[in-house]
Each structure stands twice: as structure tokens, then as C-alpha cells.
Design an enzyme around this catalytic site. Sequence first.
Site, PDB file in Angstrom:
ATOM      1  CB  CYS A 262     -71.100  -0.980   9.355  1.00 52.66           C
ATOM      2  SG  CYS A 262     -71.910  -1.970   8.114  1.00 52.66           S
TER       3      CYS A 262
ATOM      4  CE1 TYR B 264     -56.144   0.525   8.736  1.00 55.56           C
ATOM      5  CE2 TYR B 264     -58.208   0.700   7.542  1.00 55.56           C
ATOM      6  CZ  TYR B 264     -57.341   1.162   8.513  1.00 55.56           C
ATOM      7  OH  TYR B 264     -57.679   2.250   9.255  1.00 55.56           O
TER       8      TYR B 264
ATOM      9  N   GLY C 105     -66.349   0.599  12.595  1.00 54.71           N
ATOM     10  CA  GLY C 105     -67.179   1.787  12.460  1.00 54.71           C
ATOM     11  C   GLY C 105     -67.286   2.535  13.766  1.00 54.71           C
TER      12      GLY C 105
ATOM     13  CG  ASN D 225     -69.840  -5.105   6.447  1.00 50.68           C
ATOM     14  OD1 ASN D 225     -69.404  -4.016   6.071  1.00 50.68           O
ATOM     15  ND2 ASN D 225     -69.056  -6.155   6.603  1.00 50.68           N
ATOM     16  N   GLY D 226     -71.479  -3.366   3.847  1.00 51.46           N
ATOM     17  CA  GLY D 226     -71.182  -3.403   2.428  1.00 51.46           C
ATOM     18  C   GLY D 226     -71.749  -2.205   1.699  1.00 51.46           C
TER      19      GLY D 226
END
Length: 470
Positions: A12, A252, A38, A112-113
Site C-alpha cells: 500500500c 519495481y 495499491g 505500509n508493510g
Amino acid sequence: MLAEIKGLNEECGVFAIWGHEKAAEMTYYGLHALQHRGQEGAGIVTSDGEELHLHKGNGLINEVFQQDEFTRLKGTAALGHVRYATQGGGGYDNVQPLVFRSQKKSMALAHNGNLVNAYALKNQLEAQGSILQTTSDTEVIAHLIKRSGHLAMDEAIASALSMIKGAYAFSILTEDQLFVALDPRGLRPLSIGMLGGAYVVASETCAFDLIGATYIREVKPGELLTIDDNGITTKRFASPMQRTLCSMEYVYFSRPDSDLDGLNVHASRKTMGKQLASEAPVEADVVTGVPDSSISAAIGYAEAAEIPYELGLIKNRYVGRTFIQPSQELREQGVKMKLSPVRGIVEGKRVVMVDDSIVRGTTCKRIVRLLKEAGATEVHVRIASPPIVNPCYYGIDTSNKGELIASNYDVEEIRELIGADSLAFLTTEGLEKSIVADRESIDHGICNACFTGNYPTEIYPDTLLPAYKG
């Protein structure tokens, strides 16, 4: 969407702002810049100083939010989130920010994670009487904060953070404060900026550029920031460690116009491409990259190899999500809808196709086939990262080795499976050289666990969710 093509997804993106009269609108635009992180759900919560106001839903940011929602999202502080489901799965309940209301002080969380000990902590919390409302690992931190026993919110958060393990970039909004924290290894990106007199926090600096904010600095590993009307204060909840930012952020996930840990993503990817050309040269007529994240590396490869770079593959930017039940035939058609070979460029040519990674191999195989059907006489695949042979426990959906083609086949076998004339990956040493070799400080590093199996944090196999045990 490209994420569906590539077969690799990150959890996210987080965006927050404090002290802006159009906080909800600025957060909406910030989330647009982070949409690549996301696409399954989005949400915004605002604070007017007395109450939290939430709107969230499944889908893209422009599907979830219409003009009417902003009249209800009142306040000068906001916290937003775009989600790709990994641990805990999808569904409306797991869409963030998660809001927890109480008599004294409510709070909204965005994360996030991935927490590697979330499963064990949930069992512990339930045994102590907690009733969990979602299957997301993010909810754990809310229960730990409330159970900490500390009266000051920053102390309660610091206490809770000391109990969780893994990768996390947290933002927590209450009625009168915004808190920001990064895990002790700094596995995920998180930066601070200013928009006039307002403070801004974002997973990537490209969000600052979109709204016109000025980048200030990155949140430091193990740092907890408190932002309110008095300004910003900082404290450490964990001892300093060498930063190991996820290498796939460079390879990426992040947008090429973002800066990570002081390095521009596009420049880093170009360097990876140049390094790849020196490690794996091949005689060819043109170089092309798989849109979008591989283009920078392809340009670098072409420059170093002195082979013309051409747009041999075009991405159709007007293809949305599809709800057609997948089948082999429809998957093939889906790739053709999203990526088109340029026959006039590749026909009769020896083509170097640069991609950022190979996860399961199916997409790469289809793209090689597209290029050959368009008349390419040879297709030489060059991957601007090492083979992914280990699962990621920190928020990327590579949950077990059985899904990873490089865990089950060697390079020559993969080449045969994807139908390429040759195949080569960037070495781990080449990747590290491209990202960290020029740094002056030894405090900077990258997480290469998916390539090497050397995880920067302890992994607890017996406490992971079942999906990670394959």
C-alpha cells in the site's frame, strides 16, 4: 492494470497532511500519485479537531471518491491510504485507514508493510479478551496502544511499536495529533514535506511533487514523529540500525520520479541496466523495456551496450480492471489488451527485452511470444534484478517458494519455459553496486532477502499466517 500483468504486488501507500484547509482534497491528490502502490481499496479520514470523519471503499481512488464525499470530510488534518491486500486479505473491513473510536480519544491507522509476528500477537490479544474486527495485521497496533497503560499517546505508541516485528511505515491520526513511525530497519519508504505551513507525509516523494509540497527529509528508522498545532517533535522508540530499504522499491515498486533514501529511482534503474549490459552482453538490433517500471533499466542497458533503444512494447493505458473469470485463453487475451508489440520496430530484428523481475514466469513467457508473433527473429531476455528465490515476509505477495519459478528451475530451464533465445539476470553484487556502492555512509543498505535469503529481521515460522508456510 500493470500490477495484474507483472504478478508482483506491494501492500500500500500512505499519505497524511496536517494544517491545511483543504486537507481531504490534498490527500486525494496525494493518493493519486501513490495509486501504483495499491489498487484494491482506498480511504481518507479527516479530523476537525473534535471528531474523525471517514470515507473508504474498494476500488481505485477515483472510484471510491466523488465530489459529495469531500463535503463530509471536514477538517484541516487528513490521513489517506491505497491498499493492495497481502496479509489478512481483501474486503471492505480491511480497507484502510482503520478507525477505532473510544470515549477519550479516537484514532485512525494507515500502514505500509507487514508484521511478521502479527499472528502470534493476535492470539495473545484474543486470549486477553480483545475482539478483533478485521483480518488485517494493522489492527494489532491499535489494541497494543490501548493496552499499553500509558496516558500520553506518543508513549503508548512507542510502547506498542516495541512489541511488533517486521516492516512498517505507520501514520496514526487522532482528533488533535498526527503520529508517524518507521520500523527500526527502515524497510519501507516514508518522507516528510511542507506545503506552505502544512506538514505532509507520504510513502513516496512523487506525491509531494503532485501537490506542490517541498521535500524536507525521510523519516529515520526507529523514529516516531508527533505533529500537531505546536509543530513537530521527534523521539526514538528503537535503537538506530543500518537501514535496509527494500531493494524492490528501487527495482519495481516506486515511481521513477520518486527519490528513495537520497537516490532517484529512475537514475538507479538506469544504473542497473548499465550494470546488466556489462554482465550479460548480447548481439542484438534493438533494446526494449516492458512498460512501465522496466523502461529506465532498458534505457541504461541500451546506452551501455550501444544498441538503439526502441518502444517495442506499448502499454494500453485505458484498460481497467476485469472481472471476467480467468482461464488460460482469457489470460492470453488480457496480456494482448494491456501490452502491444510494435511490429514495425521488432519485425526482422534481434530484440533485447529488459524486464525488472521474473516471479512466476507466466507473464514473461506471454510477452516473449507476443514479440515473436510480431516478427522478432530473436528475443533475448535480460532481468534487471537477481532471481527471486525466497518469499517476502515484509509486505510483498510472494508468500512461499512454490510460487517462485527461480526456486524450482535454474536459469537455462527458465529460458526454455519462457521461450527466450537467451536469459540473464543481474547479479546480487551488481544490484548492490547499482544502489549502494556510491554511498558515503555505511548506514545505508538494502534488503536483498528475496534474492539471498538473508532477512534483516528475525522470522518466526511458527507464528506466521498459514499462507507463508508453503
